[in-house]
Design an enzyme around this catalytic site. Sequence first.
Site, PDB file in Angstrom:
ATOM      1  N   ASP A 177       2.359  -8.136  -0.242  1.00  0.00           N
ATOM      2  CA  ASP A 177       2.057  -8.386  -1.649  1.00  0.00           C
ATOM      3  C   ASP A 177       3.300  -8.158  -2.495  1.00  0.00           C
ATOM      4  OD1 ASP A 177      -0.554  -9.305  -1.995  1.00  0.00           O
ATOM      5  OD2 ASP A 177      -1.410  -7.307  -1.798  1.00  0.00           O
ATOM      6  N   VAL A 178       3.955  -7.021  -2.277  1.00  0.00           N
ATOM      7  CA  VAL A 178       5.141  -6.695  -3.062  1.00  0.00           C
ATOM      8  C   VAL A 178       6.252  -7.707  -2.798  1.00  0.00           C
ATOM      9  CG1 VAL A 178       6.954  -4.980  -3.419  1.00  0.00           C
ATOM     10  CG2 VAL A 178       4.574  -4.246  -3.178  1.00  0.00           C
TER      11      VAL A 178
END
Length: 391
Positions: A177-178
Site C-alpha cells: 500500500d505504502v
Amino acid sequence: MDDAHPEQGQGRRPLEGLLVADFSRILAGPYASMLLADMGADVVKVEGPDGDDTRTWSPPLRDGVATYYLGMNRNKRSIALDFRDPDDRALAQELAARADIVLENFRPGGLVKFGLDYDSVAAANPAVVYASISGFGSGGGAALPGYDLIVQAISGLMSLTGDPDGPPFRSGISVFDVMSGMQATIGVLAALQHRNHTGRGQHVEVNLLATALSGMVNHTSAYVAGGVVPHRMGNAHPSLFPYEPLPTADGDLIITAGNNGQFATLCKVLGVPELAEDPRFGTNQERTANRDQLRPLLVERLRRRGRMDWFRELLEAGVPCGPINSVEEGVAFAEQLGLDPVVRVGEGDGAVPSVRNPVTFSESPARYDLPPPALDEHGAELRAWLTGPRR
C-alpha cells in the site's frame, strides 16, 4: 482556482497552485495525496457520509481519533459527499472538473456509474491527471479485492518472510500500500511534466501486484532472469554474508559487511583477523557458500561484549551495523541524529504530532499547516466554492 487555495504560512512550495480531488480512502491513495499536500498541493479529501474507514481503525487513539487515520491525512480539507445523492454527485463532478489531479482507489469501474471515471472526467477536463490505484489492475484482476495482505500473499512476499522451517509471515507494515502510494505520486508528477510540455492530461494507473513484483527487486529478478525461486531464509540474505542479525552478550546486532574490505575490518575489530585470510571466506561468494561455518566463529567473538559496545566500535572502524530498535527507539535515534522526525501539524491546541515528510528541499520545504481534518470539516466552504463561478 485562486479562491480554492488559502494562503498558509510563508514561501512557495513545489506543487502550490495545484488542486487535488482525492476520492481515495484507507492507505495507498491517502498516503499519495498527503505527499502531494506536503509539497503544496491543495488536497480536497472527499469522504462518504460515514467517513474514511481508517477513522475507526483503532486502537490506538488520540483524542478519540484513530492514529492510523492521523498518519496519512494531514494538510487536507474534508468534504463529505454521498455519490448516490444527485446534488452531492454533481458537486463531486464539479470538483473533478476543476481539479489538476484526481486520485482514486475504488475497484476498477466503480466510479463509472457516478460519472467520475477517467473518461467522464477527462471529457470535461482534458488536462486532468487522473491517478487510479487498484489491487490487481483494471484488466483480468479488476474484480479481485485489493487488500495489502492478500497482495503480500499472492505476490510471493510472504513466501520470503519468516524462518526457513516456520510459517510465512506478513510484513510488519502494509508495505505494498505504502509503495503503491509512492508509485502513484511518481506517476502523477511525471504526468504533470508531460502536461507542461503538451497541455494534455492522462490516466495514470498503479496496482499493488505490479508494485509488489517490482519492489521485490532481487527476488523477482532471481526468478525471471535466473530461473531460481527464492525461499524463506529468516533474516539472512541470499547473496551476502554477513548481512543479518548476529547475537552479542545482550541482544542481536545487525552487521552488514558487504564487501571484502568491510569483512576484513570486521575480523580485525573482533580480534580474529585470520578469518579474512581463510580461503573459505576470502570473497563474498565463498562467505555466502560457507556461512554455516563462518557464522559461529563470528558469534563466538561477538558474545563477549554487549551490542551497543560493538555498535560504537564497529561503526567507528567503518563496518556498517545497527541495533534492532523498537519504534520508540527508532524515533529517538533519528532525533539524536538531528533529523527532527516529529513535526507538529497545525497550531495551538489543535496541533497534531506527525512524522516528517522524508523529502527535503533546499528552496521550497514541505510545510505542515493543516492537521488531519474532521469529517466534512471544510464542507460548507467547499460547497460554497463549488457552486460558485469558476475562475
